[in-house]
Design a protein around this motif. Structure first.
Motif, PDB file in Angstrom:
ATOM      1  N   LEU A   1       0.830  -1.207   0.000  1.00  0.00           N
ATOM      2  CA  LEU A   1       0.000   0.000   0.000  1.00  0.00           C
ATOM      3  C   LEU A   1       0.865   1.259   0.000  1.00  0.00           C
TER       4      LEU A   1
ATOM      5  N   ASN B   1       0.840   3.826  -3.338  1.00  0.00           N
ATOM      6  CA  ASN B   1       0.322   5.189  -3.201  1.00  0.00           C
ATOM      7  C   ASN B   1       1.411   6.248  -3.253  1.00  0.00           C
TER       8      ASN B   1
ATOM      9  N   TYR C   1     -11.980  -6.572   1.748  1.00  0.00           N
ATOM     10  CA  TYR C   1     -11.371  -5.245   1.567  1.00  0.00           C
ATOM     11  C   TYR C   1     -10.083  -5.347   0.757  1.00  0.00           C
TER      12      TYR C   1
ATOM     13  N   TYR D   1     -10.988  -5.785  -2.755  1.00  0.00           N
ATOM     14  CA  TYR D   1     -11.411  -4.482  -3.286  1.00  0.00           C
ATOM     15  C   TYR D   1     -10.194  -3.653  -3.712  1.00  0.00           C
ATOM     16  N   LEU D   2      -9.163  -3.614  -2.858  1.00  0.00           N
ATOM     17  CA  LEU D   2      -7.944  -2.885  -3.213  1.00  0.00           C
ATOM     18  C   LEU D   2      -7.253  -3.518  -4.413  1.00  0.00           C
TER      19      LEU D   2
ATOM     20  N   ALA E   1      -6.644  -1.754  -8.076  1.00  0.00           N
ATOM     21  CA  ALA E   1      -5.319  -1.567  -8.676  1.00  0.00           C
ATOM     22  C   ALA E   1      -5.259  -2.172 -10.076  1.00  0.00           C
TER      23      ALA E   1
ATOM     24  N   LYS F   1      -7.672   4.554   4.015  1.00  0.00           N
ATOM     25  CA  LYS F   1      -7.225   3.333   3.333  1.00  0.00           C
ATOM     26  C   LYS F   1      -6.157   2.618   4.150  1.00  0.00           C
TER      27      LYS F   1
ATOM     28  N   THR G   1      -6.920  -1.022   5.946  1.00  0.00           N
ATOM     29  CA  THR G   1      -6.086  -2.140   5.510  1.00  0.00           C
ATOM     30  C   THR G   1      -5.516  -2.887   6.707  1.00  0.00           C
TER      31      THR G   1
ATOM     32  N   CYS H   1       1.087  -4.882  -6.992  1.00  0.00           N
ATOM     33  CA  CYS H   1       0.301  -4.640  -5.775  1.00  0.00           C
ATOM     34  C   CYS H   1      -1.104  -5.217  -5.915  1.00  0.00           C
TER      35      CYS H   1
ATOM     36  N   PHE I   1      -2.550  -7.909  -3.258  1.00  0.00           N
ATOM     37  CA  PHE I   1      -3.801  -7.697  -2.520  1.00  0.00           C
ATOM     38  C   PHE I   1      -4.816  -8.798  -2.825  1.00  0.00           C
TER      39      PHE I   1
END
Length: 217
Positions: free
Chosen positions: A27, A31, A83, A86-87, A91, A124, A128, A198, A202
Motif C-alpha cells: 500500500l 500510493n 477489503y 477491493y484494493l 489496482a 485506506k 487495511t 500490488c 492484494f
C-alpha cells in the motif's frame, strides 16, 4: 525477565515483523509512487493508527475474545479479505484503464490527488490494517507470549506506545525514502508495473483469507 527486557524484546520482534513484505508495504509503495510523499506519509499514519487499535484491543483481551469466538473471527476474516480484494481489483482495474486509455488514466490520476486524497489515504491505511485478521492474530500472539498479565499499567502503556511508534517510524521512513526525487521519477515511470504487482498481492492475500474463513464455517 524485567519490564525493560520485555519491552526491548517486544520492540525487536515487532520491528522485524514490520519489515516483512505484506499488504502494508504494498500500500505504501503503490500510493507513494502515484501521489508522492504527503500521501505516503498519510498512509503511514493510517497504518500505524490501525496497529495502535490492534495493540490496545490485544492488551485488553478483546481481540482474544474475538479470536476465540468462531463466528466473530470469521466475520473479521470475511471483511478483511473482501477489503483486500477491493484494493486488488481497484489496482488491476486502474492498470487496465491506463493501458486502454493512457491519456484518460493520467487525467483521472491527477484528479484523485485533489479530491480529499489525504483523508482517503488515511482511511485506506487504517482499514487495511484494522481489517487484517492476520494482524489480529499476530498481536494476540505477541502480547500473550511477551507481555505478562502481572506487568504494570505503565509497562503495558509503554508496550502499546512502542508498537505504535515503531510502526509510524517504519512506514513513514518507507514513504520518505520512496518519495525522494530520483526514486520518485523511477517509481512514476514504473507505476503501471507497481499497480499490477500490488493488485496481485492484494488479490492473492484477500483470496487466501476468504478461503480460510469459508473453510472454517
Amino acid at each position: 525477565m524485567n519490564e525493560v527486557s520485555i519491552l526491548i524484546t517486544l520492540a525487536t520482534v515487532h520491528f522485524i515483523a514490520l519489515m516483512s513484505p505484506g499488504p502494508d508495504f504494498a500500500l505504501i509503495v503503490q500510493n507513494t509512487s502515484h501521489h508522492g510523499r504527503k500521501t505516503g506519509l498519510t498512509i503511514a499514519a493510517g497504518l500505524s493508527a490501525g496497529i495502535l487499535v490492534h495493540s490496545i484491543l490485544s492488551i485488553t483481551g478483546i481481540s482474544y475474545l474475538v479470536q476465540q469466538h468462531p463466528t466473530l473471527f470469521s466475520v473479521v476474516q470475511i471483511l478483511g479479505g473482501s477489503y483486500l480484494l477491493y484494493l486488488g481489483f481497484g489496482a488491476l482495474k486502474g492498470l487496465y484503464q491506463a493501458k486502454k486509455h493512457p491519456a484518460g488514466a493520467s487525467m483521472s490520476s491527477k484528479a484523485s490527488r485533489v479530491l480529499n486524497n489525504q483523508k482517503q489515504a488515511f482511511s485506506k491505511g487504517f482499514m487495511t490494517n484494522i481489517l487484517n485478521p492476520k494482524a489480529l492474530v499476530f498481536f494476540i500472539s505477541l502480547m500473550s507470549s511477551l507481555v505478562p498479565a502481572s506487568m504494570s499499567i505503565g509497562g503495558k502503556v509503554s508496550a502499546v506506545f512502542i508498537l505504535w511508534f515503531l510502526a509510524l517510524f517504519w512506514f513513514s521512513l518507507l514513504a520518505w525514502l520512496l518519495s525522494t526525487k530520483r526514486l520518485q521519477r523511477k517509481l512514476e515511470a514504473s507505476a503501471h508495473y507497481i499497480d499490477g504487482i500490488c493488485g496481485v498481492v492484494f488479490t492473492l492475500i484477500g483470496c487466501a483469507i476468504l478461503w480460510q474463513a469459508i473453510s472454517h464455517l
